[in-house]
Design an enzyme around this catalytic site. Structure first.
Site, short mmCIF file in Angstrom:
data_model
loop_
_atom_site.label_atom_id
_atom_site.label_comp_id
_atom_site.label_asym_id
_atom_site.label_seq_id
_atom_site.Cartn_x
_atom_site.Cartn_y
_atom_site.Cartn_z
N ASP A 106 106.80 29.11 23.35
CA ASP A 106 107.24 27.96 23.57
C ASP A 106 107.18 26.76 23.75
OD1 ASP A 106 108.68 30.80 24.69
OD2 ASP A 106 108.18 29.92 26.78
N LYS B 52 90.22 31.25 22.18
CA LYS B 52 89.13 30.79 22.81
C LYS B 52 87.86 31.36 22.57
CE LYS B 52 88.93 28.48 25.92
NZ LYS B 52 88.98 26.96 25.61
N ASP C 174 102.29 33.43 23.09
CA ASP C 174 103.40 33.58 23.92
C ASP C 174 103.55 32.52 24.27
OD1 ASP C 174 105.44 34.01 25.64
OD2 ASP C 174 104.61 35.61 26.70
N ASP D 16 94.10 25.71 24.15
CA ASP D 16 93.87 24.88 25.05
C ASP D 16 94.44 23.24 24.30
OD1 ASP D 16 91.30 25.02 24.18
OD2 ASP D 16 90.35 24.37 25.83
N TYR E 162 98.65 41.98 26.99
CA TYR E 162 99.45 42.77 27.89
C TYR E 162 99.34 44.56 27.33
CZ TYR E 162 102.31 38.21 27.96
OH TYR E 162 103.04 37.41 27.71
#
Length: 360
Positions: free
Chosen positions: A252, A192, A248, A224, A137
């Site tokens: 959720d 990662k 982010d 992942d 971002y």
């Protein structure tokens, strides 16, 4: 008795409804003279009227007052020429201008709420700490779009940014009771590192910070893989720290396992300022109907009180936050006023009124 000024931006869609509900509960919990809600303009609707999503006087209030309470922002079709949403730009501008570097997303299964997961006997109670000003971002507004054929954004990870968010995560773990499964204080680094140098660097810096916290276990999960772990063994987690984009996304997912975005609070924390809002969107399709759940904003208000309590050494605010959390649990566990997103029929004002009664 201290009075705390709260820069309050209702925003768009259901923002005004959930903000008013949260203000009512916070006032009931703290008393009428403790919090002064100073209303300020901002959001997509204000942009349509004025050309400004974040007026300068609103920014100054957010900078200078004790904390920021925000409802929600964004309206369909209100976008900048590059296609990005205007509404999101409100809290993004505040995030970067005020350097709110730690995005805190508690994920907790409350009493009376059914998780879509079957095997959560030990409970779900962890916090995702997302680095909030760097990562992918950092390219916001600065990426490259070449001839309408090639687009690129740059992922940025710095030592300073990673050190401070890692310390925030470890400090937070020290203040908690550990993971539900085994009671261990644990910080899980989500990255990662096996693929990209930026994430390997992020992990290496977190490792360095971890040496300052021998009482907190460090753990690792690839981005992942953790999407599987948050479903299979959510009770293993205490605090998770992640780069901006990964944080982010998994926030959720975590919220969904604990009942959904309608009860998901958030805080964006810096060294001097902090912004609190429900993690859901502005839901303009149900705005003005009194059907939105205010619980995410109410619980965000509770986070705000805890932050103010720590920052100003005011234990009465932490006590009020405890009472709000207990009242929300009571309302849901006893089925007093269950909002529609949790399978009930209670409207926004009905839920807020029930929480206020439970506070008594």
């Amino acid at each position: 008795m201290a009075t705390y000024q709260i820069a309050t931006i209702e925003g768009d869609g259901i923002g005004p409804e959930v903000t008013q509900a949260a203000m009512k509960v916070l006032t009931e919990a703290c008393g009428s003279d403790t919090l002064s809600f100073e209303m300020r303009d901002g959001g997509a609707g204000h942009y349509v009227k004025s050309g400004e999503v974040l007026p300068e006087d609103t920014f100054v209030a957010c900078r200078d007052m004790h904390a920021i309470l925000h409802g929600a922002a964004g309206l369909p079709g209100i976008v900048y020429p590059d296609g990005t949403e205007v509404g999101n730009d409100l809290h993004l501008r505040l995030r970067f201008r005020l350097d709110l570097y730690a995005n805190m997303r508690p994920v907790k299964l409350l009493r009376g709420v059914r998780s879509p997961l079957r095997d959560v006997e030990a409970g779900i109670d962890y916090v995702i700490v997302r680095e909030n000003t760097e990562g992918l971002y950092a390219s916001r507004g600065a990426g490259v779009l070449l001839r309408g054929e090639v687009a690129s954004d740059t992922l940025v990870v710095t030592r300073k940014g990673t050190e401070r968010v890692a310390r925030f995560a470890f400090d937070l773990s020290r203040r908690r009771n550990g993971a539900p499964r085994d009671g261990k204080r644990r910080v899980t680094v989500c990255d990662k590192a096996n693929i990209l140098r930026t994430y390997a660097f992020f992990r290496a810096v977190c490792d360095e910070v971890a040496t300052e916290y021998p009482d907190v276990e460090i753990d690792y999960a690839y981005a992942d893989a953790i999407t599987v772990h948050l479903v299979k063994k959510p009770d293993f987690y205490d605090v998770i720290v992640a780069e901006n984009m990964f944080g982010d996304i998994i926030s959720d997912l975590g919220a969904a396992t604990a009942g959904g975005m309608g009860i998901s609070p958030s805080g964006e924390i810096g060294d001097h300022q902090a912004l609190f809002q429900g993690a859901h969107g502005s839901a303009p399709d149900i705005a003005g109907q009194n059907v939105a759940s205010p619980l995410a904003t109410i619980l965000s208000g509770s986070l705000m009180l805890r932050w103010l309590s720590e920052r100003h050494g005011d234990a009465t605010l932490a006590g009020a936050a405890d009472r709000i959390d207990a009242a929300v649990n009571t309302v849901l566990a006893e089925g007093i006023a269950v909002p529609r997103d949790l399978g009930g029929q209670a409207g926004c004002t009905e839920v807020a009124d029930a929480v206020c009664r439970a506070l008594g």
